[in-house]
Enzyme design. Structure first.
Site, PDB file in Angstrom:
ATOM      1  N   ARG A  88     -20.848 -17.129 -72.712  1.00 30.76           N
ATOM      2  CA  ARG A  88     -20.608 -17.036 -71.273  1.00 30.76           C
ATOM      3  C   ARG A  88     -20.331 -18.457 -70.771  1.00 30.76           C
ATOM      4  NH1 ARG A  88     -24.771 -17.021 -66.448  1.00 30.76           N
ATOM      5  NH2 ARG A  88     -23.359 -16.388 -64.803  1.00 30.76           N
ATOM      6  N   HIS A 177     -19.633 -13.651 -61.164  1.00 31.86           N
ATOM      7  CA  HIS A 177     -19.986 -12.323 -61.703  1.00 31.86           C
ATOM      8  C   HIS A 177     -18.754 -11.582 -62.228  1.00 31.86           C
ATOM      9  CE1 HIS A 177     -23.448 -12.333 -58.567  1.00 31.86           C
ATOM     10  NE2 HIS A 177     -23.949 -12.677 -59.746  1.00 31.86           N
TER      11      HIS A 177
END
Ligand code: ADP
Length: 395
Positions: A88, A177
């Protein structure tokens, strides 16, 4: 194909090991307090759990312990079984519109974006480097939280401020997000067996954002230049009038960073209620008649409904409204209150169906104008899927 998803923080490292044949989780865990006294880790696998203290002065030790434990706990037989690692990465700025395989140039680009995410990107790079050293021959992917939002057009991503701020200083909306919203976009398309959908995705966690998605692509999103913008959150204010900042600087003799910290860490549910940033505590306060908790919840719902209404108009309607993340998945009360306020747009909740937590379910009545869904998000799985795609493309 076995893939590890990694989410590296400044003093932590979260992982999930997937067997991608059936997307099952073989192991997951968390390494905490890396570089701080009392470092420890937990690994869960096959119904078992190992929790131990261990010396971890840097992320390199955490990675080495993780890889050794995968073998000695018999989760895998050999490290050769790991065919990809997905990391990530909080921001790829404007450079990355999708996930990429990591090479030196990608690492340099992620470094160049540090000023856009000063707390997160350096930690992501530390995680990447630790795995590069430990498993130099395994392909690794960077999955950017901002990439999904790169399909926004300039009308969505530009602020009405001097244009030079964008050209010279990269001031624009990046969103956050994105991996979760992308997961939701794919999951609802799969559920409804249809790709051309107008979707409003509500990621309501401690941090929260809402995205308008058309045909699987992001059209607009509520977070902005940084994740403080948009809806009210656990400790973040969401959108506020920027002139509050210099005003409070004078009134409380603070500098700009200190006031920004108030907006980031002492606002939202915590700021309004004066009690807690956790929506469970707010709900408890409401049941006890606490006026400030009632106010905090009303304000929270208002900011969510405002964005949903805005995106309903932007998309020219909505096929599916989706709730996800900690609050979206678990708080039937929040979902109910939001949907009640959307009655004038024809949204109707099936209150029986809404009595649910953390499982994919249709929540709308049959006569609701738009579908309403609860879909549990899975950012780690999305990272692993992206990694598989890139590993296969570059095999
Ligand atoms: P993060 O943004 O840190 O990933 P999460 O998605 O884990 O956050 O969401 C955390 C939020 O979810 C907290 O505000 C917590 O109160 C809320 N939450 C979790 N379970 C419940 C529940 N049963 N009822 C209401 N809120 C819940």
């Amino acid at each position: 194909m076995k893939i590890i998803s990694i989410n590296a923080g400044s003093s932590s490292l979260k992982f999930k090991l997937f067997e991608m044949k059936d997307e099952s989780v073989l192991a997951s865990g968390l390494f905490e307090r890396i570089g701080i006294e009392g470092s420890n880790y937990t690994i869960k696998y096959d119904g078992n759990k190992v929790s131990e203290q261990a010396e971890m002065p840097t992320h390199a030790e955490a990675v080495s312990i993780l890889l050794n434990r995968l073998i000695d706990l018999d989760i895998i037989k050999s490290l050769d079984e790991i065919e990809g690692i997905g990391h990530r990465v909080v921001t790829g700025g404007e450079k990355y519109k999708q996930s990429v395989l990591i090479d030196n140039k990608v690492i340099k680009d992620v470094e160049d974006c540090i000023e856009l995410a000063p707390l997160h990107n350096p930690a992501n790079i530390i995680g990447i480097n630790a795995f590069r050293k430990a498993l130099p021959n395994v392909k690794m992917a960077a999955v950017f939280d901002t990439a999904f939002h790169q399909t926004m057009d300039p009308v969505s991503y530009l602020y009405p401020v001097p244009y030079a701020w964008y050209e010279d200083h990269k001031v624009r909306k990046y969103g956050a997000h994105g991996t979760s919203h992308m997961y939701i976009a794919e999951a609802i398309a799969k559920e409804l067996k249809k790709d051309n959908l107008k979707v409003i995705s509500c990621h309501l966690g401690n941090g929260g954002s809402i995205s308008a998605i058309k045909d699987g692509k992001c059209v607009d999103t509520s977070m902005g230049f940084t994740p403080i913008a948009g809806i009210m959150m656990g400790t973040r204010s969401g959108d506020v009038d920027p002139s509050i900042i210099p005003y409070i600087m004078v009134k409380e003799t603070k500098n700009a960073s200190e006031v920004l910290e108030d907006l980031n860490k002492r606002s939202g549910f915590l700021g309004l209620s004066g009690i807690s940033s956790d929506s469970r505590d707010i709900e408890k306060g409401i049941s006890e008649g606490n006026e400030r908790c009632i106010l905090a919840q009303e304000k929270y719902v208002r900011t969510i409904v405002n964005y949903i209404a805005q995106y309903y108009v932007l998309l020219g309607g909505c096929d599916a409204l989706v709730f996800t993340a900690g609050i979206g998945e678990n708080s039937a009360e929040t979902r109910k209150r939001v949907v009640e306020k959307l009655a004038c747009l024809g949204f109707k909740m099936d209150l029986k169906a809404n009595d649910v937590r953390g499982e994919l379910r249709k929540l709308s009545t049959d006569d609701s104008k738009s579908l309403i869904y609860l879909i549990p998000t899975d950012e780690e799985l999305m990272i692993a899927r992206e990694t598989v795609t890139l590993v296969k493309q570059n095999a």
